[in-house]
Design a protein around this motif. Sequence first.
Motif, PDB file in Angstrom:
ATOM      1  N   TYR A   1       0.992  -1.155   0.059  1.00 21.19           N
ATOM      2  CA  TYR A   1       0.011   0.105  -0.056  1.00 21.19           C
ATOM      3  C   TYR A   1       0.963   1.195  -0.041  1.00 21.19           C
ATOM      4  O   TYR A   1       1.786   1.249   0.584  1.00 21.19           O
ATOM      5  CB  TYR A   1      -0.764   0.095   1.187  1.00 21.19           C
ATOM      6  CG  TYR A   1      -1.876  -1.218   1.320  1.00 21.19           C
ATOM      7  CD1 TYR A   1      -2.997  -1.204   0.899  1.00 21.19           C
ATOM      8  CD2 TYR A   1      -1.335  -2.463   2.181  1.00 21.19           C
ATOM      9  CE1 TYR A   1      -3.814  -2.203   0.840  1.00 21.19           C
ATOM     10  CE2 TYR A   1      -2.251  -3.340   2.179  1.00 21.19           C
ATOM     11  CZ  TYR A   1      -3.266  -3.448   1.540  1.00 21.19           C
ATOM     12  OH  TYR A   1      -4.303  -4.644   1.518  1.00 21.19           O
ATOM     13  N   GLY A   2       0.493   2.264  -0.840  1.00 22.70           N
ATOM     14  CA  GLY A   2       1.308   3.421  -0.977  1.00 22.70           C
ATOM     15  C   GLY A   2       0.970   4.383   0.392  1.00 22.70           C
ATOM     16  O   GLY A   2       0.050   4.202   1.255  1.00 22.70           O
TER      17      GLY A   2
ATOM     18  N   VAL B   1      -2.764   5.335   3.344  1.00 21.36           N
ATOM     19  CA  VAL B   1      -2.274   5.412   4.791  1.00 21.36           C
ATOM     20  C   VAL B   1      -2.973   6.504   5.513  1.00 21.36           C
ATOM     21  O   VAL B   1      -2.634   7.732   5.195  1.00 21.36           O
ATOM     22  CB  VAL B   1      -1.080   5.301   5.356  1.00 21.36           C
ATOM     23  CG1 VAL B   1      -0.847   4.949   6.778  1.00 21.36           C
ATOM     24  CG2 VAL B   1      -0.491   3.839   4.852  1.00 21.36           C
ATOM     25  N   GLU B   2      -3.998   6.614   6.040  1.00 23.49           N
ATOM     26  CA  GLU B   2      -5.087   7.369   6.651  1.00 23.49           C
ATOM     27  C   GLU B   2      -4.085   7.917   7.956  1.00 23.49           C
ATOM     28  O   GLU B   2      -4.246   9.020   8.280  1.00 23.49           O
ATOM     29  CB  GLU B   2      -6.187   7.322   6.827  1.00 23.49           C
ATOM     30  CG  GLU B   2      -7.313   8.242   7.014  1.00 23.49           C
ATOM     31  CD  GLU B   2      -8.734   7.803   6.727  1.00 23.49           C
ATOM     32  OE1 GLU B   2      -9.343   7.614   8.056  1.00 23.49           O
ATOM     33  OE2 GLU B   2      -9.389   7.652   5.933  1.00 23.49           O
TER      34      GLU B   2
ATOM     35  N   GLN C   1      -8.700   3.602   1.596  1.00 22.78           N
ATOM     36  CA  GLN C   1      -9.533   2.963   0.815  1.00 22.78           C
ATOM     37  C   GLN C   1      -9.370   1.392   1.255  1.00 22.78           C
ATOM     38  O   GLN C   1      -8.211   0.827   1.724  1.00 22.78           O
ATOM     39  CB  GLN C   1      -9.079   2.996  -0.724  1.00 22.78           C
ATOM     40  CG  GLN C   1      -9.304   4.276  -1.095  1.00 22.78           C
ATOM     41  CD  GLN C   1      -8.696   4.493  -2.804  1.00 22.78           C
ATOM     42  OE1 GLN C   1      -8.198   3.306  -2.960  1.00 22.78           O
ATOM     43  NE2 GLN C   1      -8.902   5.321  -3.284  1.00 22.78           N
ATOM     44  N   LYS C   2     -10.414   0.700   1.163  1.00 16.57           N
ATOM     45  CA  LYS C   2     -10.390  -0.627   1.627  1.00 16.57           C
ATOM     46  C   LYS C   2      -9.655  -1.492   0.793  1.00 16.57           C
ATOM     47  O   LYS C   2      -9.501  -1.342  -0.417  1.00 16.57           O
ATOM     48  CB  LYS C   2     -11.872  -1.347   1.745  1.00 16.57           C
ATOM     49  CG  LYS C   2     -11.917  -2.659   2.337  1.00 16.57           C
ATOM     50  CD  LYS C   2     -13.397  -3.088   2.453  1.00 16.57           C
ATOM     51  CE  LYS C   2     -13.553  -4.521   2.782  1.00 16.57           C
ATOM     52  NZ  LYS C   2     -14.825  -5.151   2.868  1.00 16.57           N
ATOM     53  N   GLY C   3      -8.463  -2.304   1.438  1.00  9.76           N
ATOM     54  CA  GLY C   3      -7.737  -3.186   0.812  1.00  9.76           C
ATOM     55  C   GLY C   3      -8.241  -4.562   0.901  1.00  9.76           C
ATOM     56  O   GLY C   3      -9.118  -5.045   1.294  1.00  9.76           O
ATOM     57  N   HIS C   4      -7.352  -5.499   0.349  1.00 12.90           N
ATOM     58  CA  HIS C   4      -7.387  -6.881   0.632  1.00 12.90           C
ATOM     59  C   HIS C   4      -7.714  -7.272   1.981  1.00 12.90           C
ATOM     60  O   HIS C   4      -8.585  -8.181   2.351  1.00 12.90           O
ATOM     61  CB  HIS C   4      -6.460  -7.699   0.192  1.00 12.90           C
ATOM     62  CG  HIS C   4      -6.735  -9.110   0.180  1.00 12.90           C
ATOM     63  ND1 HIS C   4      -7.533  -9.946  -0.808  1.00 12.90           N
ATOM     64  CD2 HIS C   4      -6.133 -10.271   1.000  1.00 12.90           C
ATOM     65  CE1 HIS C   4      -7.496 -11.208  -0.338  1.00 12.90           C
ATOM     66  NE2 HIS C   4      -6.794 -11.253   0.493  1.00 12.90           N
ATOM     67  N   PHE C   5      -7.097  -6.921   3.121  1.00 13.46           N
ATOM     68  CA  PHE C   5      -6.986  -6.976   4.344  1.00 13.46           C
ATOM     69  C   PHE C   5      -8.142  -6.446   5.110  1.00 13.46           C
ATOM     70  O   PHE C   5      -8.305  -6.355   6.211  1.00 13.46           O
ATOM     71  CB  PHE C   5      -5.878  -7.145   5.192  1.00 13.46           C
ATOM     72  CG  PHE C   5      -4.679  -8.234   4.768  1.00 13.46           C
ATOM     73  CD1 PHE C   5      -4.968  -9.447   4.604  1.00 13.46           C
ATOM     74  CD2 PHE C   5      -3.598  -7.707   4.247  1.00 13.46           C
ATOM     75  CE1 PHE C   5      -4.288 -10.437   4.211  1.00 13.46           C
ATOM     76  CE2 PHE C   5      -2.668  -8.552   3.618  1.00 13.46           C
ATOM     77  CZ  PHE C   5      -2.939  -9.798   3.505  1.00 13.46           C
ATOM     78  N   GLY C   6      -8.879  -5.511   4.481  1.00 14.17           N
ATOM     79  CA  GLY C   6      -9.837  -4.480   5.030  1.00 14.17           C
ATOM     80  C   GLY C   6      -9.522  -3.078   5.030  1.00 14.17           C
ATOM     81  O   GLY C   6      -8.366  -2.695   4.430  1.00 14.17           O
TER      82      GLY C   6
END
Length: 150
Positions: free
Chosen positions: A90-91, A95-96, A115-120
């Motif tokens: 993830y870039g 990361v929020e 944004q939601k990724g593969h692990f949530g």
Amino acid sequence: MIQVSTNLTLFLKIFLPVFYLVFFGSFVGALWIQNYEYVGSIEGDSLRYGATFLYLAIIAVLYFSVFKLKRVEMDSEQVYVTNYVKHFKYGRQNVEKITVSPVPFFRLVTITFAQKGHFGKSVKFIPSMARFNEVLAVCPEWQEKVVEKT
């Protein structure tokens, strides 16, 4: 790229659940196979139901705590997350925030993504604080996203 999660993650995520499921599961299975009325001074049925309940309760605790942990590596631009089967990156812009929470005996870090990724939407890991602080010192952009909980 620096691994910021502790090496203990592998033990907690793989070895602990496997040994628990196999050995305590075998014990519970043996209790149900053997048809003793009493085991020592404990009634056989009470021991069977109690051990089965304990076995299932600890599986639930493992599922909702240890199974959620991930291995995390970071560099100045990317976060690399793995569950030891699948690996994703993830870039930094995705990361929020990075939340550091103290829990008894260790700290728990939660990385929340925009944004939601593969692990949530978020991933949790137990950090090696020396390596985590090293990454934060090298890249001040990460430091801006850190939120300390007390």
